[in-house]
Design an enzyme around this catalytic site. Sequence first.
Site, PDB file in Angstrom:
ATOM      1  N   LYS A  10     -15.302  30.513 -29.679  1.00  0.00           N
ATOM      2  CA  LYS A  10     -15.767  29.804 -28.479  1.00  0.00           C
ATOM      3  C   LYS A  10     -15.128  30.326 -27.205  1.00  0.00           C
ATOM      4  O   LYS A  10     -13.980  30.747 -27.176  1.00  0.00           O
ATOM      5  CB  LYS A  10     -15.474  28.294 -28.601  1.00  0.00           C
ATOM      6  N   GLN A  21      -7.458  -2.206   3.419  1.00  0.00           N
ATOM      7  CA  GLN A  21      -6.355  -1.383   2.908  1.00  0.00           C
ATOM      8  C   GLN A  21      -6.828  -0.539   1.710  1.00  0.00           C
ATOM      9  O   GLN A  21      -6.274   0.522   1.431  1.00  0.00           O
ATOM     10  CB  GLN A  21      -5.201  -2.303   2.506  1.00  0.00           C
ATOM     11  N   SER A  31       0.830  -1.210   0.000  1.00  0.00           N
ATOM     12  CA  SER A  31       0.000   0.000   0.000  1.00  0.00           C
ATOM     13  C   SER A  31       0.865   1.261   0.000  1.00  0.00           C
ATOM     14  O   SER A  31       0.344   2.369  -0.076  1.00  0.00           O
ATOM     15  CB  SER A  31      -0.945   0.012   1.216  1.00  0.00           C
ATOM     16  N   LYS A  87      -8.160   3.642   1.410  1.00  0.00           N
ATOM     17  CA  LYS A  87      -7.518   4.946   1.224  1.00  0.00           C
ATOM     18  C   LYS A  87      -7.646   5.542  -0.180  1.00  0.00           C
ATOM     19  O   LYS A  87      -7.962   6.739  -0.293  1.00  0.00           O
ATOM     20  CB  LYS A  87      -6.055   4.867   1.651  1.00  0.00           C
ATOM     21  N   SER A 123     -11.618  27.152 -27.976  1.00  0.00           N
ATOM     22  CA  SER A 123     -11.667  25.940 -28.784  1.00  0.00           C
ATOM     23  C   SER A 123     -10.504  25.983 -29.766  1.00  0.00           C
ATOM     24  O   SER A 123     -10.137  27.046 -30.257  1.00  0.00           O
ATOM     25  CB  SER A 123     -12.989  25.895 -29.550  1.00  0.00           C
ATOM     26  N   ASN A 126      -2.705  -2.708  12.812  1.00  0.00           N
ATOM     27  CA  ASN A 126      -4.160  -2.543  12.689  1.00  0.00           C
ATOM     28  C   ASN A 126      -4.659  -1.292  13.428  1.00  0.00           C
ATOM     29  O   ASN A 126      -5.458  -0.523  12.887  1.00  0.00           O
ATOM     30  CB  ASN A 126      -4.886  -3.793  13.203  1.00  0.00           C
ATOM     31  N   GLU A 148     -18.071  22.596 -16.189  1.00  0.00           N
ATOM     32  CA  GLU A 148     -18.384  21.246 -16.676  1.00  0.00           C
ATOM     33  C   GLU A 148     -17.603  20.192 -15.896  1.00  0.00           C
ATOM     34  O   GLU A 148     -18.107  19.108 -15.603  1.00  0.00           O
ATOM     35  CB  GLU A 148     -18.069  21.138 -18.168  1.00  0.00           C
ATOM     36  N   THR A 176     -39.187  26.840 -12.622  1.00  0.00           N
ATOM     37  CA  THR A 176     -39.482  25.456 -12.245  1.00  0.00           C
ATOM     38  C   THR A 176     -39.610  24.738 -13.581  1.00  0.00           C
ATOM     39  O   THR A 176     -40.055  25.343 -14.573  1.00  0.00           O
ATOM     40  CB  THR A 176     -40.792  25.338 -11.435  1.00  0.00           C
ATOM     41  N   HIS A 177     -39.185  23.492 -13.629  1.00  0.00           N
ATOM     42  CA  HIS A 177     -39.119  22.737 -14.894  1.00  0.00           C
ATOM     43  C   HIS A 177     -38.233  23.450 -15.925  1.00  0.00           C
ATOM     44  O   HIS A 177     -38.397  23.259 -17.119  1.00  0.00           O
ATOM     45  CB  HIS A 177     -40.505  22.500 -15.499  1.00  0.00           C
ATOM     46  N   TYR A 185     -10.038  -6.888  11.568  1.00  0.00           N
ATOM     47  CA  TYR A 185      -9.374  -6.339  10.386  1.00  0.00           C
ATOM     48  C   TYR A 185      -9.327  -7.364   9.261  1.00  0.00           C
ATOM     49  O   TYR A 185      -9.076  -8.532   9.494  1.00  0.00           O
ATOM     50  CB  TYR A 185      -7.937  -5.922  10.748  1.00  0.00           C
ATOM     51  N   ASN A 241     -15.533  28.555 -23.543  1.00  0.00           N
ATOM     52  CA  ASN A 241     -16.227  27.420 -22.931  1.00  0.00           C
ATOM     53  C   ASN A 241     -16.114  27.420 -21.403  1.00  0.00           C
ATOM     54  O   ASN A 241     -15.073  27.768 -20.852  1.00  0.00           O
ATOM     55  CB  ASN A 241     -15.654  26.105 -23.477  1.00  0.00           C
TER      56      ASN A 241
HETATM   57  N1  ARG Z   1      -1.095  -1.462   5.044  1.00  0.00           N
HETATM   58  C1  ARG Z   1      -2.109  -1.986   5.904  1.00  0.00           C
HETATM   59  C2  ARG Z   1      -3.426  -1.236   5.668  1.00  0.00           C
HETATM   60  O1  ARG Z   1      -3.389  -0.159   5.166  1.00  0.00           O
HETATM   61  C3  ARG Z   1      -1.722  -1.854   7.320  1.00  0.00           C
HETATM   62  C4  ARG Z   1      -2.371  -2.837   8.238  1.00  0.00           C
HETATM   63  C5  ARG Z   1      -1.823  -4.190   7.996  1.00  0.00           C
HETATM   64  N2  ARG Z   1      -2.326  -5.120   8.931  1.00  0.00           N
HETATM   65  C6  ARG Z   1      -2.204  -6.442   8.790  1.00  0.00           C
HETATM   66  N3  ARG Z   1      -2.755  -7.183   9.682  1.00  0.00           N
HETATM   67  N4  ARG Z   1      -1.596  -6.973   7.756  1.00  0.00           N
HETATM   68  O2  ARG Z   1      -4.514  -1.702   5.972  1.00  0.00           O
END
Ligand code: ARG
Length: 459
Positions: free
Chosen positions: A280, A319, A20, A322, A274, A107, A287, A152-153, A314, A282
């Site tokens: 143009k 992971q 990650s 993110k 454009s 974790n 948008e 409206t509409h 967990y 734009n």
């Molecule tokens: N890189 C992991 C994550 O973002 C960290 C936690 C890893 N935990 C584990 N039990 N392998 O979730």
Amino acid sequence: MWGGRFAEGPAAVMREINASLPFDKRMWKQDITGSIAHVRMLGAQAIISEEDAALIEQGLNQIAAEYEEQGPPSDLALEDIHMATEARLAEIIGPVAGRLHTARSRNDQVATDFRLWVRDAMDQADAGLVGVMQALVSRAAEHVDAVMPGFTHLQSAQPVTLGHHLMAYHDMLARDRSRFANARARLNRSPLGSAALAGTGFPIDRHATAAALGFDSPMTNSLDGVSDRDFAIEYLTAATQTALHLSRLAEEIVIWASQPFRFVSLSDQWSTGSSIMPQKRNPDAAELVRGHSGRIMGCLTSLMVTMKGLPLAYSKDMQDDKPPVFEAHDLLGLCLAAMSGMVESMTFNIANMRALAESGFATATDFADWLVREAGLPFREAHHVTGRAVKLAEERGVALAALSLEDLKAIDPRVEAGIFDVLTVDASVASRSSYGGTAPDQVRLRIAEAQAALKGARS
Ligand code: ARG
């Protein structure tokens, strides 16, 4: 870091799917902040010696300086930002580095880091919202009396004031701010000390680490502590709702900037040309705000689908929490900044707005209301009489106010000359003075309230 029970290293693809670091390196600051809070607590609780705690903290500060200068590392073999930083710590201070992870697991570490990151993201979203709201309020104050057709509409309905229309978006964004604030209050509890899932036998002080990291209190269940991602989903929910509001305003800007409308002209800074059609101009930023809102919504869907059906506590699926949050944060920041820029700098062509408001029988309701108020007709009957007047005006290709009193009396003898007083768009908007209505006096009050509420807010 975890190779003790393994004879062979991971396959290359295993390494790649598992890593990650390419994305979670964005949390390096939060990771170091969390580790410093943890190691100070370990020292204070005599779980490790004060000297080791101080050495570790020094090492972490050095790493922070290195990352600041060169950026965090990206070697996939380091797996994630937590292990990358710990590996670097071992290079700097030697085996003492291994004491940092006492009474902690990745974790609860990642749950803590991510909460801290999302908390900052919420604060940034709030500041961005304040920026757009300030722009809307100041443009509304400038155009509190300007009349435009209300729709409206997307059909001309009744005249409204431009100030009133802009303040509608202010009110939507004010709700978005409160959504972020509510979510932040629920987010602000510390998972640190939940350890892998069950807590720890070391005499840690979770209240101390929670306070050091600016959390209100520790979370009360370690299983929930490591597996809860509600805060990220709530962030994305608030971001999505904000993006939906921005996309509606963006759509209005696109319509208003079009040639049939010509309600606004975007400044050069917020327009694009454009490559083939030289005439143009734009509204690309509008948008893209409209488009990005769909992507932000996709981020919310992505995380909800990741989390649904996961057993406690967990799982590695988590992971994947993110990337959608980072993506939504980046897109939302751009959308908010672009929207403030456009709103601040666009020119409202109020003469065009007024002309259109005057052309679409937008005061027909005022005509009917006059019949109710002054001639005592039931509203349904007044509606019918007005409909016939509109039909006549339409056949002649003129405005309602251009019909003669004789024409109107032929439709209904109870019509009197006084009706012409209510047929102008200015009279119409001024009459809608109910609380929250479009009358300039009402809008002025709402603007003053908004200005007071925004005073002291950080943009
Ligand atoms: N890189 C992991 C994550 O973002 C960290 C936690 C890893 N935990 C584990 N039990 N392998 O979730």
